[in-house]
Structure formats: structure tokens, C-alpha cells
Enzyme design. Structure first.
Site, mmCIF file in Angstrom:
data_model
loop_
_atom_site.group_PDB
_atom_site.id
_atom_site.type_symbol
_atom_site.label_atom_id
_atom_site.label_comp_id
_atom_site.label_asym_id
_atom_site.label_seq_id
_atom_site.Cartn_x
_atom_site.Cartn_y
_atom_site.Cartn_z
ATOM 1 N N CYS A 86 4.408 -10.282 -4.807
ATOM 2 C CA CYS A 86 5.039 -9.303 -5.693
ATOM 3 C C CYS A 86 6.560 -9.497 -5.744
ATOM 4 O O CYS A 86 7.032 -10.407 -6.416
ATOM 5 C CB CYS A 86 4.655 -7.891 -5.292
ATOM 6 S SG CYS A 86 5.023 -6.662 -6.589
ATOM 7 N N HIS A 89 -1.305 -8.448 -5.374
ATOM 8 C CA HIS A 89 -1.266 -8.039 -3.973
ATOM 9 C C HIS A 89 -2.547 -8.424 -3.237
ATOM 10 O O HIS A 89 -3.445 -7.599 -3.043
ATOM 11 C CB HIS A 89 -1.058 -6.521 -3.874
ATOM 12 C CG HIS A 89 0.322 -6.074 -4.204
ATOM 13 N ND1 HIS A 89 1.325 -5.998 -3.272
ATOM 14 C CD2 HIS A 89 0.879 -5.703 -5.392
ATOM 15 C CE1 HIS A 89 2.439 -5.583 -3.848
ATOM 16 N NE2 HIS A 89 2.194 -5.401 -5.141
ATOM 17 N N GLU A 115 -2.959 -8.785 -0.179
ATOM 18 C CA GLU A 115 -3.110 -8.052 1.083
ATOM 19 C C GLU A 115 -3.951 -6.795 0.881
ATOM 20 O O GLU A 115 -4.677 -6.370 1.790
ATOM 21 C CB GLU A 115 -1.735 -7.703 1.684
ATOM 22 C CG GLU A 115 -0.994 -6.547 1.066
ATOM 23 C CD GLU A 115 -0.267 -6.877 -0.226
ATOM 24 O OE1 GLU A 115 0.538 -6.040 -0.685
ATOM 25 O OE2 GLU A 115 -0.492 -7.978 -0.776
#
Length: 239
Positions: A108, A213, A215
Site C-alpha cells: 500500500c 493488502h 497481510e
């Protein structure tokens, strides 16, 4: 196998004057065989040089906007909060990483940072500044693990080599994005509206960044796991 030590750039809360971290960044690295360590927020050049030499790789996390002065613009009202100390630290560290050819993975803000530091520019706010024929939702509501739009993966890129597919669905939570891509950075993926969604730095063994993202989607999405796996493997010491 030697477990690589991976420095994770800290998040900063100006209201609380505190450094903090999302566990998902750390857990994804740990689960793929790395040892994640949150770095201090500092602009001390000696400390940053020591960090660059000590760690086997670096994860550039999401977070604040980037000060537009770094890409030659004046801040508009639509630009969000930035942290000059973080901008300065990450510039100094990135320069060291490139010089030492250490692996780096940006997420990001990380992608936006790599773009700016290599000479590119950003939309300070996508909804108000980007004109596109196709509307894509770049700032979804929770849950953030769910996909928000698709991206096309460009063949011949590091990202395509990792994912082995031409298109994936990704989550999305950002209001800034790449406006102009600099020479030296390769666009590795794009959304349907033309927004660059991934980049890599040419002639380096692993400097890759994505706008989404992984994660957040790591636990449920195989492509997110492939990204972290490739990054951690690139960080494994060779001697």
C-alpha cells in the site's frame, strides 16, 4: 535453514505519539519462516545504515500519506496526514537497500513510497483527481480480507513469476495511488481503471510492492501467501 531477520517499518500514531504494529504483517512473515522485527522510527543516518546492514530484508508497511513535496507538489486539501520523520527514515533506508541489493517488499503506502523515491508522482486523492472511464472501488469497507476488484498481472514480471497467473482478485484500502511511473520501475499489475497496482525495481533481486493488502487476506488467500513466501525466501541468507 537459516531464518532471515526481516525489519518491519513501524506505524506511527501522532495523536498518541506512539509507534505501533499490525500483527498480520508479523504473523505472515513468521508463518513463512522469517523472523519479523519492528524497527525504530529514526532519522539518524548511522542507525539507519546499521539497520540496512544488519537485516536480511525489509517490509515497508501501509499507513500515512506521503508529503507531496517529495514528488514536487503542494499539498491539496484532499491530501491526508503525513509523517515527515517516517518519510525521511524510509527514504534513507530505501537508498541503502537499493545500494546493498537487499530484498524489500512494499504494501500500500510502500508501493507509493517506492514510486515517489524512484522519481514518480501520486494522486493525492484518487476519487477527486483521477479521471477514469471505469469505476473501481479502491477504498472498501470491512471486512478487509474480502476482494474488492480484480487486477491484471503483466507477463514477464517478478509478480507474474511468483503468482503464475494473469489475473487475481484483491482487497483494496487506499485513497492515494500512482499517477506517473518513473523510469526504472516496472508496472507489474493494473486495475481495470488503469491504476498501477504493483511495481518492481529493475535489475534488483527482490524489490516488489503491491497496492493491495495481502497481510489482511493472508489466512484465506493462496496468492497472498505466495507473496509473503517469495519475499521471505528472497531474504534467506546465502552464507
Amino acid at each position: 535453514m537459516n531464518k532471515p531477520m526481516i525489519g518491519v517499518l513501524p506505524l506511527y500514531d501522532s495523536g498518541k505519539e506512539s509507534y505501533w504494529m499490525l500483527p498480520a504483517y508479523m504473523k505472515a512473515i513468521e508463518n513463512e519462516g522469517g523472523i519479523p522485527v519492528m524497527l525504530p522510527l529514526t532519522t539518524d543516518e548511522d542507525i539507519i545504515a546499521a539497520l540496512a546492514g544488519k537485516f536480511d530484508g525489509f517490509l515497508f508497511t501501509g499507513g500515512h500519506d506521503i508529503n507531496p513535496v517529495l514528488y514536487g507538489e503542494k499539498a491539496e486539501a484532499v491530501c491526508g496526514e503525513w509523517c515527515d520523520e517516517r518519510d525521511r527514515m524510509e527514504k534513507l533506508l530505501f537508498d541503502q537497500i537499493v545500494e546493498l541489493d537487499k530484498p524489500a517488499f512494499g504494501i500500500c503506502r510502500g508501493l507509493q513510497l517506492f514510486n515517489v523515491l524512484c522519481g514518480g508522482t501520486l494522486y493525492q486523492d484518487i476519487p477527486s483527481q483521477m479521471n477514469a472511464d471505469i469505476t473501481v472501488s479502491h477504498k472498501q469497507k470491512p471486512p478487509y480480507a474480502e476482494p474488492a476488484h480484480s487486477v491484471h498481472i503483466h507477463t514477464g514480471t517478478l509478480l507474474h513469476h511468483i503468482l503464475q497467473t494473469d489475473q487475481i482478485d484483491v482487497n483494496s484500502y487506499h485513497h492515494q495511488g500512482i499517477k506517473a511511473l518513473p523510469a526504472g520501475l516496472t508496472a507489474a499489475a493494473a486495475a481495470e481503471d488503469g491504476m498501477v497496482e504493483a511495481v518492481s525495481l529493475q535489475d534488483k533481486r527482490f524489490i516488489l510492492a503491491v497496492q493491495w493488502h495481502p497481510e489482511f487476506s493472508y489466512g484465506a488467500d493462496s496468492n497472498s501467501r505466495k507473496l509473503f513466501s517469495a519475499f521471505v525466501n528472497a531474504c534467506i541468507p546465502t552464507n
